[in-house]
Design a protein around this motif. Structure first.
Motif, PDB file in Angstrom:
ATOM      1  N   ASP A 103       1.878   3.905   3.008  1.00 29.96           N
ATOM      2  CA  ASP A 103       0.821   4.684   2.349  1.00 29.96           C
ATOM      3  C   ASP A 103       1.431   5.830   1.513  1.00 29.96           C
ATOM      4  N   HIS A 153       1.477   4.830  -2.363  1.00 29.25           N
ATOM      5  CA  HIS A 153       1.084   5.710  -3.480  1.00 29.25           C
ATOM      6  C   HIS A 153       2.324   6.390  -4.036  1.00 29.25           C
ATOM      7  N   HIS A 169       0.863  -1.193   0.000  1.00 24.14           N
ATOM      8  CA  HIS A 169       0.000   0.000   0.000  1.00 24.14           C
ATOM      9  C   HIS A 169       0.892   1.233   0.000  1.00 24.14           C
ATOM     10  N   HIS A 221      -9.482   0.832  -0.795  1.00 23.54           N
ATOM     11  CA  HIS A 221      -9.364   1.536   0.477  1.00 23.54           C
ATOM     12  C   HIS A 221     -10.727   1.370   1.162  1.00 23.54           C
ATOM     13  N   HIS A 279      -6.176  -0.128   4.735  1.00 20.75           N
ATOM     14  CA  HIS A 279      -6.396   0.498   6.053  1.00 20.75           C
ATOM     15  C   HIS A 279      -7.234  -0.370   6.980  1.00 20.75           C
TER      16      HIS A 279
HETATM   17 ZN    ZN Z   1      -3.803   4.867   0.487  1.00 19.05          ZN
END
Ligand code: ZN
Length: 347
Positions: A290, A18, A16, A210, A233
């Motif tokens: 993240d 980005h 996870h 998500h 998450h």
């Molecule tokens: Zn994310």
């Protein structure tokens, strides 16, 4: 072996992550110098303020010091406004892979906000060429394996997401492994994307979502119901014992992002974070950053947090690392190869 050195050398995967959240302040300042003009407004509905101009490294640090979810979304937007050309994307991919290799992250599945690129009226295909050039160079120079996950922005609606997923299907044989939905959960419930998820799965794409980050367990149920194979998450999972049990029983991996949850304010204190509860209840927990630069963290730091603050043992840390490969979308023989590297370290 000292715990610090175990974490640093432990082979890990990150699931996870980005791309846009991995841009360090110096690089964003550099990109902003490259594009020191506001984005044109006629083809840029996303950038309503007409910003997108010059930022110093200090400005970026200030931008990254948000304290709530909306502040985070604005920072994320500011980064995407300065990522414009294939060369920009190539550069940030290469820099990300270099950083990953320094932290023994051998494999990463990286979200790209394709929906944002479409939203501002740009074609994504040329950008993808830049991404792939970065990935190939990163693999060659740093030995890191990387697969792409195309992320749609859920609050941009179903049609916009369809465009993203169609493109993912076309580029599937070029290291695009799956799709996801990010953005504001309450403004784009998962149920809306049910048909698109089914179509994507039929075309051989893997499904993430998500869920339960800013909303309750119902959002995680909805993600499961549309076929999500991994939950991003899942902060609210422990609020629903039945959900906790189903996820544990089905071994649905959860992409836990501790620092992210604290920095966006969706989790008020570290002490309240459910990572240990999930782990102890048999959930397949994976640790992730993240948006590492925006949250000033690294994957090693995430492992150290659970060790130091939640009492995870070295054996637990190895289990988390094993989970990260097992929960990946790599083919079985690749997974095995990476898992063996963890095992050989344990001897
Ligand atoms: Zn994310």
């Amino acid at each position: 072996m000292k715990s610090g050195s175990l974490v640093a050398g432990l082979p890990k995967a990150e699931l996870h992550l980005h791309l846009e959240g991995s841009v360090e302040p110096a690089t964003l300042a550099e990109l902003s110098r490259r594009h020191n003009t506001p984005l044109p407004t006629e083809n840029n509905r996303y950038n309503t303020e007409g910003s997108g101009g010059l930022l110093s490294e200090k400005d970026v640090q200030r931008l990254y010091s948000f304290t709530d979810f909306m502040g985070f979304m604005m920072a994320f937007k500011a980064v995407t406004e300065r990522l414009r050309t294939p060369e920009d994307y190539e550069l940030v991919t290469l820099r990300l892979m270099e950083k990953l290799s320094r932290r023994s992250v051998l494999h990463a599945e990286v979200y790209v906000s394709v929906g944002v690129v479409h939203w501002r009226g740009q074609q994504f295909e040329p950008i993808f060429e830049g991404l792939e050039r970065g990935r190939q160079r990163g693999e060659r120079d740093f030995g890191v394996s990387l697969l792409w996950i195309f992320d749609a922005v859920r609050h941009f609606g179903v049609e916009a997401a369809e465009k993203v997923f169609d493109l993912a299907a076309i580029l599937r044989d070029r290291n695009v492994v799956g799709i996801g939905i990010g953005g504001i959960e309450s403004k784009g419930p998962a149920e809306q994307f049910k048909d698109l998820y089914k179509k994507a799965a039929d075309r051989g794409l893997r499904l993430t979502a998500h869920a339960g980050e800013t909303t309750g367990p119902e959002s995680v149920w909805a993600a499961l119901n549309i076929g999500a194979e991994r939950i991003g998450h899942g902060l609210s999972i422990p609020h629903d014992p039945e959900l906790l049990e189903v996820l544990a029983q089905k071994q649905v991996p959860v992409e836990v992002c501790v620092s992210s949850n604290l920095r966006t304010g969706v989790c008020k204190t570290l002490h309240e974070h459910p990572v240990k509860v999930m782990f102890e209840n048999g959930i397949m927990v994976t640790l992730n950053t993240d948006d590492p630069e925006m949250f000033q963290t690294t994957l090693n730091h995430e492992y150290e947090i659970v060790q130091q603050e939640f009492g995870f043992s070295e054996e637990h840390l190895r289990e988390l690392a094993r989970n990260s490969f097992e929960a990946s979308f790599l083919p079985p023989e690749k997974k095995l190869e990476f898992l063996q590297r963890i095992d050989s370290l344990a001897l």
